[in-house]
Design an enzyme around this catalytic site. Structure first.
Site, PDB file in Angstrom:
ATOM      1  N   GLY A 224      44.669  53.624  60.399  1.00 34.34           N
ATOM      2  CA  GLY A 224      43.966  54.843  59.658  1.00 34.34           C
ATOM      3  C   GLY A 224      44.061  56.279  60.279  1.00 34.34           C
ATOM      4  CB  CYS A 252      46.956  52.511  69.694  1.00 35.44           C
ATOM      5  SG  CYS A 252      47.846  52.928  68.186  1.00 35.44           S
ATOM      6  CG  LEU A 253      42.127  54.562  65.916  1.00 34.89           C
ATOM      7  CD1 LEU A 253      42.707  55.831  65.139  1.00 34.89           C
ATOM      8  CD2 LEU A 253      41.572  53.592  64.823  1.00 34.89           C
ATOM      9  CD  GLN A 256      45.632  58.502  67.011  1.00 29.31           C
ATOM     10  OE1 GLN A 256      45.127  57.981  65.984  1.00 29.31           O
ATOM     11  NE2 GLN A 256      47.081  57.935  67.263  1.00 29.31           N
ATOM     12  CG  ASN A 292      51.707  50.225  64.560  1.00 28.46           C
ATOM     13  OD1 ASN A 292      51.999  50.840  63.839  1.00 28.46           O
ATOM     14  ND2 ASN A 292      50.939  49.017  64.330  1.00 28.46           N
ATOM     15  N   GLY A 294      50.571  56.607  63.732  1.00 27.96           N
ATOM     16  CA  GLY A 294      51.134  57.593  62.502  1.00 27.96           C
ATOM     17  C   GLY A 294      50.263  59.068  62.842  1.00 27.96           C
ATOM     18  CG  PHE A 295      46.892  59.975  62.322  1.00 26.98           C
ATOM     19  CD1 PHE A 295      46.525  61.127  61.673  1.00 26.98           C
ATOM     20  CD2 PHE A 295      46.984  59.000  61.573  1.00 26.98           C
ATOM     21  CE1 PHE A 295      46.213  61.153  60.455  1.00 26.98           C
ATOM     22  CE2 PHE A 295      46.643  58.943  60.223  1.00 26.98           C
ATOM     23  CZ  PHE A 295      46.227  60.001  59.619  1.00 26.98           C
ATOM     24  CG  HIS A 335      49.729  49.006  71.531  1.00 25.96           C
ATOM     25  ND1 HIS A 335      48.594  48.503  71.039  1.00 25.96           N
ATOM     26  CD2 HIS A 335      50.338  49.870  70.377  1.00 25.96           C
ATOM     27  CE1 HIS A 335      48.346  48.843  69.855  1.00 25.96           C
ATOM     28  NE2 HIS A 335      49.228  49.794  69.550  1.00 25.96           N
ATOM     29  CD  GLU A 337      48.169  45.908  73.558  1.00 27.08           C
ATOM     30  OE1 GLU A 337      48.211  46.193  72.444  1.00 27.08           O
ATOM     31  OE2 GLU A 337      48.140  46.699  74.350  1.00 27.08           O
TER      32      GLU A 337
END
Length: 361
Positions: A224, A252-253, A256, A292, A294-295, A335, A337
């Site tokens: 998201g 990752c997220l 952000q 992985n 998209g932002f 990532h 990991e």
């Protein structure tokens, strides 16, 4: 032979054959460039709300392995492949990806030109799409796709985060927190080698986290939009409150949300980075990474925020990591990991362990 169709919001229709669970699916159509790692990708909560296209032409040849799960279920809404292997290697028990999708009630479509599909996505950007066997309903479906909001407009993190605090004692000296936005098991695995771990729901307030005596907090991957109103109202505020109290490591997220919490901004990428072969320049070296997302972080928005982009994607120059100039805060967009992918950057977990130990003194 039965026919299935991948329908895109721009009116494109790709004809193929169905496999997996017999159902329709609607989502954001994205692609991953990994040659392997299909099981890890399918069970990665970051793919929530998306229909996954695998660019490698043959998927499923080594079957399904219980050790490769990244969560308890498949999170993609559908799977698109050129060809799936009907007789995989018996090395891991011989279970097919067809059976795996059926067990998880996820439809697949095979036999389409995935190369042409990926070129379209790279040219036009990520598109909403649907998998269906109803040929007569395609025109209606295209109209619905055009009206449908993007999956990221929902609070997907709420769907995949744990619902209550979970504690894991691995017999280590220190305990760190894991703020769960849809964490992969690979992250918990790497933390367990170094710490006891307390996992918190995504909207846990900072005071509750500190009351649990953690010596650092890892912000996980997840699906998201990092600027979703529900995230800004809860998670970003928590991260901002924690920033001056304990070390923070965002993945990752988590990268952000760290940027957003400390005053930066994010934007939606044209088609994102998904796969296990993305080159990242960091401290004068190039590392191959698993990604992985998209932002991305808007680097210009970091000016004056005490955050610097210290890692850059070699292919497109996007921000791949940040560090704070004054506080023990650092992040990676990729990532470390792996799961799947290379282990080149797993040393970031050691850096987090060092920061947690120093904060404990």
């Amino acid at each position: 032979m039965a026919k299935s169709y991948l329908v895109l919001e721009d009116g494109s229709v790709f004809e193929g054959e169905p496999f997996g669970y017999k159902a329709s699916a609607v989502g954001e159509v994205v692609f991953s460039t990994g040659m392997a790692g299909y099981q890890e990708s399918l069970t990665d909560p970051s793919f929530r709300g998306q229909i996954l296209v695998m660019t490698y032409p043959l998927i499923g040849n080594y079957g399904i392995n219980d050790d490769y799960y990244q969560s308890d279920c498949v999170h993609t809404r559908g799977l698109v492949v050129r060809e799936y292997c009907k007789e995989p290697s018996p090395m891991y028990g011989g279970r097919t990806i067809d059976d795996f999708l059926k067990a998880n009630k996820v439809p697949g479509i095979c036999g389409i030109d995935t190369r042409a599909l990926v070129i379209k996505i790279r040219t036009m950007g990520t598109l909403k799409g649907a998998i269906t066997e109803d040929k007569d309903g395609i025109e209606r479906l295209i109209k619905e796709l055009k009206r449908m909001p993007a999956p990221s407009e929902s609070n997907l993190v709420e769907e995949v985060s744990v619902k209550k605090i979970e504690k894991y004692n691995y017999g280590k000296e220190l305990c760190v927190g894991l703020l769960d936005f849809g964490e992969k098991r690979g992250i918990l695995r790497d933390l367990s080698h170094r710490f006891n771990v307390t996992v918190f729901p995504y909207d846990t307030p900072a005071d509750v986290i500190m009351d649990n005596k953690v010596k650092g907090i890892l912000l996980s991957n997840g699906p998201g939009d990092p600027s979703h109103p529900a995230i800004l109202k809860t998670t970003a505020r928590t991260v901002s409150d924690l920033s001056t109290q304990i070390p923070i490591f965002g993945i990752c997220l988590g990268n952000q949300i760290t940027g957003v919490a400390l005053g930066g901004k994010t934007y939606k990428m044209k088609f994102g980075h998904r796969g296990s072969n993305q080159p990242v320049k960091y401290e004068g070296r190039v590392f191959i990474t698993s990604q992985n997302h998209g932002f991305a972080i808007d680097e210009s928005s970091l000016e004056g925020k005490d955050l610097i982009a210290n890692q850059i994607n070699v292919n497109d120059g996007t921000v791949e990591g940040m560090e704070h100039t004054k506080l023990p805060i650092f992040t990676s967009q990729y990532h470390p990991e792996a799961s799947p992918g290379p282990w080149d950057t797993s040393f970031l977990f050691d850096n987090f362990a060092k920061a947690a130990r120093e904060a404990h003194r």
